[in-house]
Write an enzyme that holds these catalytic residues in place. Sequence first.
Site, short mmCIF file in Angstrom:
data_model
loop_
_atom_site.label_atom_id
_atom_site.label_comp_id
_atom_site.label_asym_id
_atom_site.label_seq_id
_atom_site.Cartn_x
_atom_site.Cartn_y
_atom_site.Cartn_z
N ARG A 1 3.58 -29.28 -42.76
CA ARG A 1 4.22 -29.51 -41.47
C ARG A 1 5.54 -30.25 -41.64
O ARG A 1 6.53 -29.94 -40.98
CB ARG A 1 3.28 -30.30 -40.56
CG ARG A 1 3.92 -30.68 -39.24
CD ARG A 1 2.99 -31.48 -38.36
NE ARG A 1 3.64 -31.85 -37.11
CZ ARG A 1 3.04 -32.48 -36.11
NH1 ARG A 1 1.77 -32.84 -36.21
NH2 ARG A 1 3.69 -32.78 -35.01
N ASN B 1 -2.33 -23.65 -34.11
CA ASN B 1 -0.98 -23.17 -33.83
C ASN B 1 -0.44 -22.28 -34.94
O ASN B 1 -0.85 -22.42 -36.10
CB ASN B 1 -0.04 -24.36 -33.64
CG ASN B 1 -0.17 -24.99 -32.27
OD1 ASN B 1 -0.30 -24.30 -31.28
ND2 ASN B 1 -0.17 -26.31 -32.21
N CYS C 1 -4.62 -24.04 -25.39
CA CYS C 1 -3.56 -25.03 -25.58
C CYS C 1 -3.77 -26.14 -24.55
O CYS C 1 -4.30 -25.90 -23.47
CB CYS C 1 -2.19 -24.38 -25.39
SG CYS C 1 -0.78 -25.50 -25.62
N HIS D 1 3.47 -22.18 -25.59
CA HIS D 1 4.62 -23.06 -25.83
C HIS D 1 5.92 -22.48 -25.28
O HIS D 1 7.01 -22.84 -25.73
CB HIS D 1 4.76 -23.40 -27.32
CG HIS D 1 3.66 -24.29 -27.82
ND1 HIS D 1 3.61 -24.79 -29.10
CD2 HIS D 1 2.56 -24.79 -27.19
CE1 HIS D 1 2.52 -25.54 -29.25
NE2 HIS D 1 1.87 -25.55 -28.09
N TYR E 1 8.17 -27.80 -24.20
CA TYR E 1 8.66 -27.01 -25.33
C TYR E 1 9.94 -26.25 -24.97
O TYR E 1 10.68 -25.82 -25.86
CB TYR E 1 7.59 -26.03 -25.80
CG TYR E 1 6.51 -26.69 -26.62
CD1 TYR E 1 6.66 -26.88 -27.99
CD2 TYR E 1 5.34 -27.14 -26.03
CE1 TYR E 1 5.68 -27.49 -28.74
CE2 TYR E 1 4.34 -27.76 -26.76
CZ TYR E 1 4.52 -27.94 -28.13
OH TYR E 1 3.54 -28.55 -28.87
#
Length: 421
Positions: A90, A144, A164, A194, A244
Amino acid sequence: MKLAVVGGGSTYTPELIDGFARLRDTLPISELVLIDPAADRLELVGGLARRIFAKQGHNGKIVTTSDMDAGVADADAVLLQLRVGGQAARNQDETWPLECGCVGQETTGAGGLAKALRTVPVVLDIAERVRRTNPDAWIIDFTNPVGIVTRALLQAGHKAVGLCNVAIGFQRRFARLLDVTPADIHLNHVGLNHLTWETGVRLGGPEGEDLLPKLLAEHTDTIAEDLRLPRAVLDRLGVVPSYYLRYFYAHDEVVRELKTKPSRAAEVAEMEKQLLEMYGDPALDEKPELLAKRGGAFYSEAAVDLAASLLGAGGSPYQVVNTVNNGTLPFLPDDAVIEVQAAVGSHGPAPLALPALDPLYAGLISHATAYEDLALEAALRGGRDRVFKALLAHPLIGQYEYTEALTDKLIAHNREHLSWA
């Protein structure tokens, strides 16, 4: 009722456990299996999970295992919350795109594509194991990028629904601002994972009074501050975008910000060290306050609600989920995966009918869906050209010079996770 959680060693898991314990009347679990290859983390999390159950009087059994096949066997539902490559991967997703002047984020832009490429093959392998041991089990995906992962699952014929926590977060915030209970709030939530907008906030159900005009008239400043967008943007839109959307509406501003501070992954990695130390304390029998800063707010409530509905145990009649389009948004292919309100039951989700969508939103949804098509193709088949095409199609990239550099960086940073590289 048996549930399995893949990625059960996550520091998120006590949030989920707390929800299972509190909402046991909604979802009466007799056995909960936490599955994770990281045995050390798994035992810490599993120990705390058992203490939370015991403190709250839940008599369900909690099992921990690193054996995927044994863990998912006979499960009624399997929740996926894994992170391939961990926080280290990440951190890369959030940093190397910045070198090209593009947003560094774990679910959108080039970083989001990298996560999809790492994740889709692993999730599909898990889903095949679930299908072999129990073809009737529901797969609930919280991993995700949820939209792309859910589409991969559905395309492969699995009984899957994507989840989500963005929508339930808005539901809770709006209920607080309007001084009603969360159950009174029905969102007209529309878009892709998102990439969504709240185009209505209805009281009591899909046919209820639309309170969005009241909400914006009285609380736009508060909502704009939460979203970190100027009030003028919300005034012009007349809807509430997901936070987002800031990556799209203020891309260059966000890039400048991200270049001046540590990545979110670095912050979370440090937080996880502290959380795991806390989880090892045999006196701890509730989720610590620090966990609220880890992210995933209201995930447990959303997961319980969805699992209960899918398994015929109750649950809310309408929920925001990621599911197949099938004409709901007529400008998208039927097999696209969208994030909308749906009637959910043991048959699965059935999206509610939507009014025609403003081109301002429909255009961006169409563009992002085209990217997701190419991203899934790259995740399933590999190859530099497919990665390049997906990046070139992304609404936040779209320039060949950036795309060439991003393609090379993505492959270089993820080679160990890409069988074809």
